[in-house]
Scaffold this motif. Structure first.
Motif, PDB file in Angstrom:
ATOM      1  N   ASP A 151      39.506  15.341  91.203  1.00  0.00           N
ATOM      2  CA  ASP A 151      38.218  16.012  91.109  1.00  0.00           C
ATOM      3  C   ASP A 151      38.177  16.719  89.760  1.00  0.00           C
ATOM      4  O   ASP A 151      39.216  16.994  89.152  1.00  0.00           O
ATOM      5  CB  ASP A 151      38.038  17.000  92.258  1.00  0.00           C
TER       6      ASP A 151
ATOM      7  N   CYS B 107      43.170  18.196  90.013  1.00  0.00           N
ATOM      8  CA  CYS B 107      41.876  18.831  89.778  1.00  0.00           C
ATOM      9  C   CYS B 107      41.988  19.776  88.595  1.00  0.00           C
ATOM     10  O   CYS B 107      42.977  20.500  88.447  1.00  0.00           O
ATOM     11  CB  CYS B 107      41.400  19.589  91.020  1.00  0.00           C
TER      12      CYS B 107
ATOM     13  N   LEU C 128      36.025  31.279  97.150  1.00  0.00           N
ATOM     14  CA  LEU C 128      35.696  30.540  95.933  1.00  0.00           C
ATOM     15  C   LEU C 128      36.507  31.127  94.783  1.00  0.00           C
ATOM     16  O   LEU C 128      36.689  32.346  94.697  1.00  0.00           O
ATOM     17  CB  LEU C 128      34.201  30.658  95.609  1.00  0.00           C
TER      18      LEU C 128
ATOM     19  N   PRO D 218      40.489  23.678  95.241  1.00  0.00           N
ATOM     20  CA  PRO D 218      40.545  22.653  96.279  1.00  0.00           C
ATOM     21  C   PRO D 218      41.970  22.237  96.625  1.00  0.00           C
ATOM     22  O   PRO D 218      42.262  21.863  97.768  1.00  0.00           O
ATOM     23  CB  PRO D 218      39.765  21.485  95.666  1.00  0.00           C
TER      24      PRO D 218
ATOM     25  N   GLY E 249      32.099  15.904  98.433  1.00  0.00           N
ATOM     26  CA  GLY E 249      33.345  15.605  97.749  1.00  0.00           C
ATOM     27  C   GLY E 249      34.266  14.725  98.552  1.00  0.00           C
ATOM     28  O   GLY E 249      34.265  14.770  99.785  1.00  0.00           O
TER      29      GLY E 249
ATOM     30  N   GLN F 245      36.797  19.740  99.606  1.00  0.00           N
ATOM     31  CA  GLN F 245      35.383  19.566  99.271  1.00  0.00           C
ATOM     32  C   GLN F 245      34.836  20.785  98.527  1.00  0.00           C
ATOM     33  O   GLN F 245      35.450  21.850  98.490  1.00  0.00           O
ATOM     34  CB  GLN F 245      34.564  19.308 100.538  1.00  0.00           C
ATOM     35  N   TYR F 246      33.640  20.620  97.954  1.00  0.00           N
ATOM     36  CA  TYR F 246      32.986  21.696  97.220  1.00  0.00           C
ATOM     37  C   TYR F 246      31.573  21.897  97.747  1.00  0.00           C
ATOM     38  O   TYR F 246      31.039  21.063  98.487  1.00  0.00           O
ATOM     39  CB  TYR F 246      32.965  21.415  95.715  1.00  0.00           C
TER      40      TYR F 246
ATOM     41  N   THR G  54      28.201  23.981  91.357  1.00  0.00           N
ATOM     42  CA  THR G  54      29.221  23.585  92.319  1.00  0.00           C
ATOM     43  C   THR G  54      30.514  24.381  92.157  1.00  0.00           C
ATOM     44  O   THR G  54      30.964  24.625  91.038  1.00  0.00           O
ATOM     45  CB  THR G  54      29.540  22.080  92.187  1.00  0.00           C
ATOM     46  N   PHE G  55      31.092  24.766  93.303  1.00  0.00           N
ATOM     47  CA  PHE G  55      32.384  25.454  93.334  1.00  0.00           C
ATOM     48  C   PHE G  55      33.170  24.943  94.534  1.00  0.00           C
ATOM     49  O   PHE G  55      32.622  24.788  95.630  1.00  0.00           O
ATOM     50  CB  PHE G  55      32.208  26.970  93.432  1.00  0.00           C
ATOM     51  N   SER G  56      34.443  24.690  94.329  1.00  0.00           N
ATOM     52  CA  SER G  56      35.289  24.192  95.408  1.00  0.00           C
ATOM     53  C   SER G  56      35.661  25.312  96.371  1.00  0.00           C
ATOM     54  O   SER G  56      35.838  26.463  95.966  1.00  0.00           O
ATOM     55  CB  SER G  56      36.562  23.572  94.842  1.00  0.00           C
TER      56      SER G  56
END
Length: 371
Positions: free
Chosen positions: A365, A339, A204, A257, A235, A174-175, A189-191
């Motif tokens: 993602d 991703c 991160l 992620p 996510g 998830q992020y 947003t950052f995972s």
């Protein structure tokens, strides 16, 4: 008032070609009728307009899938708490949305289509409000996080470790949305790059995007001891316990992620064979290779394959990640996690499906760019 997904989709298809103009009209109408809401949004609205239409598109085309729609709207409702969104705000948003669709689908608009949109929006808003209200009793609207480590791995990529002020329940893959003190009301947003830890820390992986307010601040101007704000985890690219062997394909900081999912799988006691292809333009951009080699040594069933696309002198595997992936055996029986940049993700998914992998076994993602 019953839902009519067909009418909503048909009218939305008329609006889609004018997405940019429609989004600009929507916010113009919203702020004209409810000027007090403007303070809840960032100074620059271009990313916000893109997000609006992206979310609206997903909602419209998921109307026939109540389960996935409810899950998405629930996450959206919980996430909106960090902006200070209240139940009464949904009325103003609904009025502006209806006026926008009516204007841009004027050639086919009638009372039946209007009723379909009212029913769809009412149902969606109620789900989001209910989710936010139930979440308010058990979870904060945002989390404070102290920067405890900041490693500049390349001139534009940093690995940042944060310690949260309270427990952040999330699933690997998830992020979170992140806000810095330098840019209030601007969230990006950052995972999360690790599986949940007992010490309440998360990592991160951040690439500074040209013109990106938040990403540039995080990479170039953030220091140990600084405080960030994090929104609730979002996510759906989360681990599957299918028992199948695993293929992971990551482009750039899309590794984050994937790494969290690998930590989860390795820590679960399962022993699948795992192949990880990590693509970058140059060898210098393989920013986390040391830690990946450490993971590979600790878990013999993991094979890490670095791939470089734009450096002719590189003595390892060269090429685009989706193409390199096909040089090996069939992946049809694997579970895949993909991703990275959108073009890479789309091409990888296309090739996996062409090779016989069922769509349900592909988890994907996108690494979002910033303006």
């Amino acid at each position: 008032m019953s839902l009519n997904p067909r009418l909503v989709k048909e009218s939305f298809a008329v609006v889609e070609p004018a997405a940019d103009k429609a989004a600009a009209y929507f916010y113009g109408r919203l702020f004209a009728e409810s000027p007090h809401l403007r303070a809840m949004f960032p100074p620059a609205m271009d990313v916000q307009r893109d997000r609006l239409f992206s979310a609206l598109t997903r909602i419209v085309w998921s109307l026939d899938s109540p389960g996935s729609l409810a899950s998405f709207l629930g996450q959206l409702g919980r996430d909106h708490r960090k902006y200070g969104v209240l139940a009464e705000h949904y009325t103003a948003v609904g009025n502006a949305l209806l006026a926008t669709i009516r204007r841009f689908a004027a050639e086919i608009w009638d009372t039946e289509i209007e009723a379909a949109w009212v029913a769809a929006y009412t149902a969606a808003a109620n789900l989001m409000i209910e989710s936010a209200e139930s979440d308010a009793g058990v979870s904060p609207a945002w989390w404070l996080a102290e920067v405890t480590d900041h490693e500049l791995r390349t001139p534009d990529i940093a690995v940042i470790t944060l310690r949260l002020d309270q427990d952040l329940p999330y699933t690997p893959g998830q992020y979170v949305n992140v806000q810095t003190a330098r840019w209030p009301r601007v969230w990006r947003t950052f995972s999360i790059a690790n599986a949940p830890r007992d010490d309440n820390t998360v990592r991160l992986h951040v690439r500074a995007i040209t013109g990106g307010w938040v990403s540039t601040t995080l990479v170039q101007h953030t220091r140990i001891g600084d405080t960030l704000m994090l929104g609730p985890p979002i996510g759906t690219m989360v681990p599957s316990d299918s028992g199948r062997d695993i293929l992971c394909v990551a482009g750039g900081t899309g590794l984050a992620p994937i790494k969290a999912i690998l930590e989860h799988v390795i820590g679960s006691g399962r022993r699948p064979n795992i192949h990880l292809l990590h693509g970058a333009r140059t060898a210098a951009e393989l920013y986390d290779l040391t830690d990946l080699v450490r993971m590979e040594s600790a878990f013999p069933r993991l094979r890490v394959l670095p791939v470089v696309s734009d450096e002719p002198g590189y003595d390892g595997m060269r090429g685009k990640v989706p193409e390199v992936m096909e040089r090996f055996h069939s992946w049809a029986e694997h579970e895949a996690y993909v991703c990275g940049p959108i073009a890479m993700v789309n091409e990888t998914v296309r090739r996996l499906q062409r090779g016989g992998m069922p769509p349900a076994h592909i988890h994907r993602d996108i690494v979002q760019g910033e303006p």
